[in-house]
Design an enzyme around this catalytic site. Structure first.
Site, mmCIF file in Angstrom:
data_model
loop_
_atom_site.group_PDB
_atom_site.id
_atom_site.type_symbol
_atom_site.label_atom_id
_atom_site.label_comp_id
_atom_site.label_asym_id
_atom_site.label_seq_id
_atom_site.Cartn_x
_atom_site.Cartn_y
_atom_site.Cartn_z
ATOM 1 N N LYS A 151 1.641 -7.173 8.741
ATOM 2 C CA LYS A 151 2.799 -6.258 8.818
ATOM 3 C C LYS A 151 2.364 -4.871 9.294
ATOM 4 C CE LYS A 151 4.276 -4.022 4.967
ATOM 5 N NZ LYS A 151 4.393 -2.568 5.101
ATOM 6 N N ASN A 152 1.310 -4.347 8.670
ATOM 7 C CA ASN A 152 0.945 -2.968 8.981
ATOM 8 C C ASN A 152 0.224 -2.825 10.322
ATOM 9 O OD1 ASN A 152 2.211 -2.178 6.695
ATOM 10 N ND2 ASN A 152 0.348 -1.889 5.466
ATOM 11 N N CYS A 181 8.967 2.882 0.857
ATOM 12 C CA CYS A 181 8.687 2.632 -0.557
ATOM 13 C C CYS A 181 8.505 3.957 -1.311
ATOM 14 C CB CYS A 181 7.401 1.815 -0.695
ATOM 15 S SG CYS A 181 7.636 0.069 -0.371
ATOM 16 N N ARG A 206 4.810 11.335 0.238
ATOM 17 C CA ARG A 206 4.539 10.857 1.590
ATOM 18 C C ARG A 206 4.943 11.844 2.693
ATOM 19 N NH1 ARG A 206 5.675 4.499 1.796
ATOM 20 N NH2 ARG A 206 3.792 4.518 3.057
ATOM 21 N N ASP A 223 -2.913 -0.919 -1.445
ATOM 22 C CA ASP A 223 -1.888 -1.975 -1.338
ATOM 23 C C ASP A 223 -2.230 -3.215 -2.167
ATOM 24 O OD1 ASP A 223 -0.452 -0.369 0.322
ATOM 25 O OD2 ASP A 223 -1.071 -1.357 2.179
ATOM 26 N N ARG A 272 10.508 -7.131 2.564
ATOM 27 C CA ARG A 272 10.048 -6.224 3.621
ATOM 28 C C ARG A 272 8.675 -6.626 4.123
ATOM 29 N NH1 ARG A 272 10.200 -0.172 1.998
ATOM 30 N NH2 ARG A 272 9.057 -0.234 3.942
HETATM 31 N N1 EPU Z 1 -0.371 12.002 3.849
HETATM 32 C C1 EPU Z 1 -0.236 13.354 3.948
HETATM 33 N N2 EPU Z 1 0.233 13.864 5.128
HETATM 34 C C2 EPU Z 1 0.569 13.076 6.178
HETATM 35 C C3 EPU Z 1 0.417 11.674 6.056
HETATM 36 C C4 EPU Z 1 -0.066 11.163 4.870
HETATM 37 O O1 EPU Z 1 -0.525 14.099 3.016
HETATM 38 O O2 EPU Z 1 0.994 13.611 7.231
HETATM 39 C C5 EPU Z 1 -0.859 11.430 2.569
HETATM 40 C C6 EPU Z 1 0.210 10.558 1.901
HETATM 41 O O3 EPU Z 1 1.122 11.330 1.167
HETATM 42 C C7 EPU Z 1 -0.601 9.635 1.063
HETATM 43 C C8 EPU Z 1 -1.883 9.475 1.870
HETATM 44 O O4 EPU Z 1 -1.914 10.536 2.813
HETATM 45 O O5 EPU Z 1 -0.873 10.217 -0.160
HETATM 46 C C9 EPU Z 1 -1.988 8.142 2.595
HETATM 47 O O6 EPU Z 1 -0.933 7.999 3.513
HETATM 48 P P1 EPU Z 1 -1.098 7.256 4.903
HETATM 49 O O7 EPU Z 1 -0.505 8.129 5.951
HETATM 50 O O8 EPU Z 1 -2.505 6.816 5.074
HETATM 51 O O9 EPU Z 1 -0.173 6.001 4.665
HETATM 52 P P2 EPU Z 1 0.984 5.452 5.602
HETATM 53 O O10 EPU Z 1 0.552 5.485 7.016
HETATM 54 O O11 EPU Z 1 2.252 6.101 5.219
HETATM 55 C C10 EPU Z 1 0.084 2.998 5.528
HETATM 56 C C11 EPU Z 1 0.653 1.657 5.136
HETATM 57 C C12 EPU Z 1 0.861 1.611 3.642
HETATM 58 C C13 EPU Z 1 -0.490 1.839 2.971
HETATM 59 C C14 EPU Z 1 -1.104 3.181 3.434
HETATM 60 C C15 EPU Z 1 -2.485 3.427 2.895
HETATM 61 C C16 EPU Z 1 1.912 1.065 7.107
HETATM 62 C C17 EPU Z 1 3.215 0.791 7.742
HETATM 63 N N3 EPU Z 1 1.917 1.457 5.839
HETATM 64 O O12 EPU Z 1 1.047 3.967 5.095
HETATM 65 O O13 EPU Z 1 1.329 0.298 3.340
HETATM 66 O O14 EPU Z 1 -0.327 1.862 1.590
HETATM 67 O O15 EPU Z 1 -1.177 3.186 4.874
HETATM 68 O O16 EPU Z 1 -3.344 2.393 3.215
HETATM 69 O O17 EPU Z 1 0.871 0.868 7.727
HETATM 70 C C18 EPU Z 1 2.439 -1.351 2.121
HETATM 71 O O18 EPU Z 1 2.188 -2.143 3.028
HETATM 72 O O19 EPU Z 1 2.894 -1.703 1.004
HETATM 73 C C19 EPU Z 1 2.211 0.082 2.328
HETATM 74 C C20 EPU Z 1 2.774 1.021 1.582
#
Ligand code: EPU
Length: 447
Positions: free
Chosen positions: A22-23, A116, A121, A304, A396
């Site tokens: 998915k990711n 979620c 975030r 995750d 999802r």
């Molecule tokens: N963060 C910031 N600023 C930003 C972006 C992120 O402070 O501009 C912080 C977030 O608040 C969080 C941390 O950095 O505390 C990690 O966020 P990240 O951006 O790495 O996560 P994401 O890209 O929003 C993806 C996955 C998530 C997974 C995380 C961490 C996708 C679509 N989602 O999210 O997947 O938990 O990386 O590995 O790729 C899931 O599949 O259940 C899921 C939530």
């Protein structure tokens, strides 16, 4: 509307095939907008999130056909420049269209994404990257607007290795003029899959999978065929499901290297897992031991998998400690596990799990995708019947979850809930998740 009725206590047995990630597929679908010709993406899981992102890129002018795991995306001549709230509110990954829109159309207006409710975030790192690539960014009342006649390569240091920010910046940088260096980049396997797809379209990306990614901008990209990597979190969920029930399961279509951080911890807890018959095989656990787990960006232990592993550790002998460092609000499954007999103490970012407490069936609700999976696993291990509600979260991210579990011998069925659905009013663009305020109230300019 629906819930899963689970009768626990039966060891899982058999073989399960993991779907495409998915990711990995979500950013790759967005990246298809960067090319001038169609791409074919293979091993695409049929998930609500995949359908949502497809609807979004259709709105931006792409043509999309999904059949039998094959996705054909014909990008528009020039993408539409506006991604409205009703399309992006469904998930966080919608924000990943911003990089490609900016690179192809020179401007983009997008509502703040939903997703979620596992933390605030923010998206500051995405915006920092676009700004350093020369985009002018303004925000107001839940909308971000970015403009750049020509993106220009830059050196971008991320304060935290954000997966989404690395992907978004990478997608914008491949069509920028000149060279870009992303420092402290996320190293997740999904980043490598995205970079491989971009390179096969004609981009020049080096270093994906390490902390420093180097991009040489090119004039244009050409559509290509790409197969999505297996979903390491789905694979991990089945490995843990087998361990929770004392089962014997072969998990196929896995890249064991991507699962190393999880396999190391499961080994420490006493779960016997071996590479066999081209997959990973879990054997019945003799004695499950309590362990310490700390979530970290890859190659650390994946956030995750934290909720699912918590369900497992409720069954271990001895106490365990789980520390969540990636998201600040990812313990909402704790109260639900407690309804099933678990005893867990929260202390800041850590959860102390008391071992030797057999779980019993209960009526519980998923608060997010992985929390939902954790509750299903707890239900499979518990004595008696459990009912897991709010399946929209599970749908999802897990393709045919209960069908796959049933094929392994689980007693699990989807039923319509007897109770009436409650509706919660959400003000457009300002709130995400459970009434949490987004980081961007009011108006302003990003600098
Ligand atoms: N963060 C910031 N600023 C930003 C972006 C992120 O402070 O501009 C912080 C977030 O608040 C969080 C941390 O950095 O505390 C990690 O966020 P990240 O951006 O790495 O996560 P994401 O890209 O929003 C993806 C996955 C998530 C997974 C995380 C961490 C996708 C679509 N989602 O999210 O997947 O938990 O990386 O590995 O790729 C899931 O599949 O259940 C899921 C939530």
């Amino acid at each position: 509307m629906y819930e899963l009725a689970i009768t626990g206590g039966r060891p899982l047995k058999g073989t399960v095939r993991v779907s495409g990630s998915k990711n990995a597929v979500l950013p790759i679908i967005c990246a298809a907008l960067l090319a001038k010709s169609p791409s074919i993406i293979e091993d695409v899981p049929d998930l609500v999130d995949v359908r949502s992102i497809c609807t979004l890129i259709e709105h931006l002018g792409a043509q999309v056909e999904l059949e039998g795991g094959k996705l054909r995306i014909t990008p528009p001549e020039k993408p539409d420049t506006e991604a409205p709230y009703q399309l992006v509110r469904r998930m966080r990954a919608s924000f990943l269209v911003l990089g490609p829109m900016l690179a192809r159309a020179g401007k983009a207006k997008i509502s703040l994404p939903g997703g979620c409710a596992i933390g605030s975030r923010p998206i500051d790192l995405h915006l920092k990257g676009f700004s350093l690539l020369g985009a002018d960014i303004t925000y107001g009342y839940g909308t971000i607007e970015a403009r750049a006649r020509q993106l220009t390569g830059s050196r971008i240091h991320l304060d935290f290795p954000s997966v989404g920010a690395t992907e978004n910046i990478l997608m914008a940088a491949v069509l920028a003029k000149g060279n870009t260096v992303i420092e402290n980049a996320a190293e997740e396997p999904e980043i490598v899959d995205l970079a491989n797809y971009l390179n096969s379209m004609g981009a020049s990306v080096r270093g994906a999978g390490t902390k420093i990614i180097r991009v040489k901008g090119v004039d244009h990209l050409t559509g290509t065929t790409h197969k999505i990597i297996p979903d390491r979190i789905e694979a991990g969920t089945f490995l843990v499901a087998a361990a929770c029930t004392g089962g014997e399961v072969l998990v196929e279509n896995v890249i064991p290297e991507h699962l190393q951080p999880l396999l190391a911890k499961l080994g420490e807890a006493g779960v016997p897992i071996f590479e066999e018959q081209g997959g990973l095989k879990v054997y019945p656990v003799k004695q499950l031991r309590g362990i310490k787990v700390k979530t970290m960006p890859y190659p650390g232990f994946p956030t995750d998998m934290q909720p699912q592993v918590m369900s497992l550790l409720c069954l271990a002998s001895g106490n365990s400690i789980i520390t969540e460092t990636v998201f600040e609000n990812r313990f909402q499954h704790v109260s639900q596990l407690e309804k099933m007999g678990a005893r867990i103490k929260l202390s800041g970012r850590s959860a102390i799990i008391e071992g030797d407490r057999p779980l019993h069936g209960a009526v519980v609700k998923a608060s997010d995708l992985r929390a939902g999976a954790a509750l299903v696993l707890a239900g499979l291990a518990a004595r008696g019947e459990s009912r897991v509600g709010r399946l929209n979260h599970i749908d999802r991210g897990y393709e045919q979850f209960e069908q796959k579990l049933r094929a392994l011998g689980a007693r699990i069925t989807r039923k319509i809930r007897a109770e009436k659905m409650l509706h919660h009013g959400v003000h457009p663009g300002i709130y995400i998740g459970q009434g949490r305020r987004q980081e961007f109230p009011g108006e302003g300019k990003y600098q």
